[in-house]
Design a protein around this motif. Structure first.
Motif, PDB file in Angstrom:
ATOM      1  N   THR A  23       4.229  -9.707  -7.758  1.00 43.09           N
ATOM      2  CA  THR A  23       4.770  -8.359  -7.905  1.00 43.09           C
ATOM      3  C   THR A  23       3.636  -7.353  -7.974  1.00 43.09           C
ATOM      4  O   THR A  23       2.582  -7.623  -8.558  1.00 43.09           O
ATOM      5  CB  THR A  23       5.641  -8.247  -9.162  1.00 43.09           C
ATOM      6  N   VAL A  24       3.843  -6.198  -7.362  1.00 40.71           N
ATOM      7  CA  VAL A  24       2.875  -5.106  -7.358  1.00 40.71           C
ATOM      8  C   VAL A  24       3.599  -3.838  -7.783  1.00 40.71           C
ATOM      9  O   VAL A  24       4.701  -3.557  -7.310  1.00 40.71           O
ATOM     10  CB  VAL A  24       2.257  -4.899  -5.958  1.00 40.71           C
ATOM     11  N   SER A  25       3.003  -3.078  -8.681  1.00 38.47           N
ATOM     12  CA  SER A  25       3.555  -1.777  -9.068  1.00 38.47           C
ATOM     13  C   SER A  25       2.538  -0.694  -8.761  1.00 38.47           C
ATOM     14  O   SER A  25       1.330  -0.915  -8.871  1.00 38.47           O
ATOM     15  CB  SER A  25       3.922  -1.757 -10.555  1.00 38.47           C
ATOM     16  N   VAL A  26       3.025   0.462  -8.358  1.00 39.74           N
ATOM     17  CA  VAL A  26       2.147   1.593  -8.089  1.00 39.74           C
ATOM     18  C   VAL A  26       2.739   2.816  -8.777  1.00 39.74           C
ATOM     19  O   VAL A  26       3.951   3.025  -8.764  1.00 39.74           O
ATOM     20  CB  VAL A  26       1.973   1.829  -6.571  1.00 39.74           C
ATOM     21  N   LEU A  27       1.877   3.611  -9.399  1.00 42.65           N
ATOM     22  CA  LEU A  27       2.332   4.781 -10.137  1.00 42.65           C
ATOM     23  C   LEU A  27       2.436   5.992  -9.215  1.00 42.65           C
ATOM     24  O   LEU A  27       1.486   6.327  -8.502  1.00 42.65           O
ATOM     25  CB  LEU A  27       1.366   5.098 -11.279  1.00 42.65           C
ATOM     26  N   ALA A  28       3.594   6.631  -9.222  1.00 42.40           N
ATOM     27  CA  ALA A  28       3.770   7.914  -8.541  1.00 42.40           C
ATOM     28  C   ALA A  28       3.783   9.003  -9.603  1.00 42.40           C
ATOM     29  O   ALA A  28       4.385   8.829 -10.664  1.00 42.40           O
ATOM     30  CB  ALA A  28       5.073   7.914  -7.744  1.00 42.40           C
ATOM     31  N   TYR A  29       3.121  10.116  -9.339  1.00 44.90           N
ATOM     32  CA  TYR A  29       2.990  11.143 -10.369  1.00 44.90           C
ATOM     33  C   TYR A  29       3.190  12.531  -9.771  1.00 44.90           C
ATOM     34  O   TYR A  29       3.022  12.741  -8.561  1.00 44.90           O
ATOM     35  CB  TYR A  29       1.632  11.051 -11.052  1.00 44.90           C
ATOM     36  N   ASP A  30       3.540  13.467 -10.602  1.00 43.74           N
ATOM     37  CA  ASP A  30       3.816  14.834 -10.169  1.00 43.74           C
ATOM     38  C   ASP A  30       2.553  15.476  -9.608  1.00 43.74           C
ATOM     39  O   ASP A  30       1.485  15.408 -10.219  1.00 43.74           O
ATOM     40  CB  ASP A  30       4.334  15.659 -11.360  1.00 43.74           C
ATOM     41  N   GLY A  31       2.676  16.071  -8.422  1.00 44.45           N
ATOM     42  CA  GLY A  31       1.538  16.731  -7.802  1.00 44.45           C
ATOM     43  C   GLY A  31       0.697  15.828  -6.934  1.00 44.45           C
ATOM     44  O   GLY A  31      -0.374  16.227  -6.455  1.00 44.45           O
TER      45      GLY A  31
END
Length: 321
Positions: free
Chosen positions: A5-13
């Motif tokens: 499993t791989v997770s990636v963080l998406a963030y505002d801006g």
């Protein structure tokens, strides 16, 4: 090999590019790769939609708990490396690290890893323009602005955005072997071997195509004759150019020198032979075009930071797991 499993963080801006690198490499199911691929989750700190540069918004059902639960956790930059990392993200990173996850940053994402204390006493890189700031803010981090990426085992960092592709291919190679990483590179149509001060040593899976047919022809010939001694005059002859003109065309087409390119291809050939056969290192050295096993071991260690025997042992243990 079990699905990771791989997770990636998406963030505002954020820009979509860096998260897109992770999605492209680890999220797509490649039809020509016949083995379990990764399961990807795009995660956000809050349930609210985030704004992507350009006016788009993105929402995800996956939060920091899912982010921290993955086998590989990726931070694709931060909005501003001068800002403080949230306490919630720091705790998620520390939680993931405690449970044995592989922690990865792209570009300025190294600042989040440093804020969580995961880079203390470790070699790390970031975009060259942020290297001094990273060193100033986190003096316990061994900041190296030169390489495209660093691999400290359970914590990996990469330089500017596009270096995330180099690191992603490196991770695929560690997990699935050089042949699979090469297949992904071909599908992406990228040139992973890049020379120069920030070049890490990733093999080039296919000859670069820079619109110079004469150089491309010579490289195709070289790949078919790696076991033979090859010099600039031999390559120039295949291209129908004088050695001096060939060197100029070669540098323009590839950004490196014939000698460095040949070494990279020979190391790549050795990788494939180590993964797929039982031939001793002495035979592999000859078949890959190295003058002696010592020469193979030297370049192997310089590029991959391990020995041929250790690589073969690690690769086979990985394949059995």
């Amino acid at each position: 090999m079990a699905q990771q499993t791989v997770s990636v963080l998406a963030y505002d801006g954020m820009t979509a590019f860096e998260a897109g690198i992770v999605i492209e490499v680890f999220g797509l199911v490649w039809p020509d790769i016949d083995q379990p691929w990764y399961e990807l989750k795009v995660c956000t700190e809050t349930p609210d939609p985030i704004r992507v540069i350009g006016g788009a918004t993105l929402s995800s059902p996956h939060g920091l708990e899912d982010f921290a639960a993955a086998d590989t956790v990726v931070i694709p930059s931060v909005v501003d490396p001068r800002d403080e990392t949230s306490a919630e993200l720091i705790e998620a990173l520390r939680t993931a690290h405690r449970r044995g996850a592989r922690i990865v940053s792209i570009c300025s994402g190294a600042f989040a890893l440093a804020a969580a204390g995961l880079l203390d006493g470790r070699r790390a890189t970031t975009h060259w323009r942020y290297a001094d700031l990273l060193r100033e803010r986190y003096p316990e981090v061994v900041v190296d602005p030169d390489p495209l990426y660093t691999d400290e085992g359970d914590v990996l960092t990469s330089a500017g955005c596009a270096a995330g592709l180099d690191l992603a291919l490196h991770l695929v190679r560690k997990d699935h072997g050089a042949a699979v990483a090469n297949a992904v590179a071909r599908r992406l149509v990228i040139q992973p071997y890049r020379s120069g001060g920030q070049a890490q040593y990733i093999e080039s899976p296919v000859p670069p195509d820079a619109g110079d047919d004469s150089v491309a022809q010579s490289l195709g010939w070289a790949l078919e004759h790696l076991a033979e001694p090859i010099g600039v005059p031999d390559l120039a002859k295949q291209a129908g150019l004088s050695p001096r003109t060939y060197l100029r065309h070669f540098a323009k087409a590839t950004g490196t020198t014939p000698g460095k390119w040949l070494i990279a291809q020979r190391v790549q050939a050795a990788l494939s032979m180590l993964e797929t056969g039982d031939a001793p290192v002495e035979e592999i050295a000859v078949a890959a075009g190295f003058a002696t096993p010592v020469t193979l071991r030297h370049h192997f260690a310089k590029q991959l930071h391990t020995s041929p025997s250790a690589y073969r042992r690690t690769f086979r243990e990985r394949r059995r797991s």
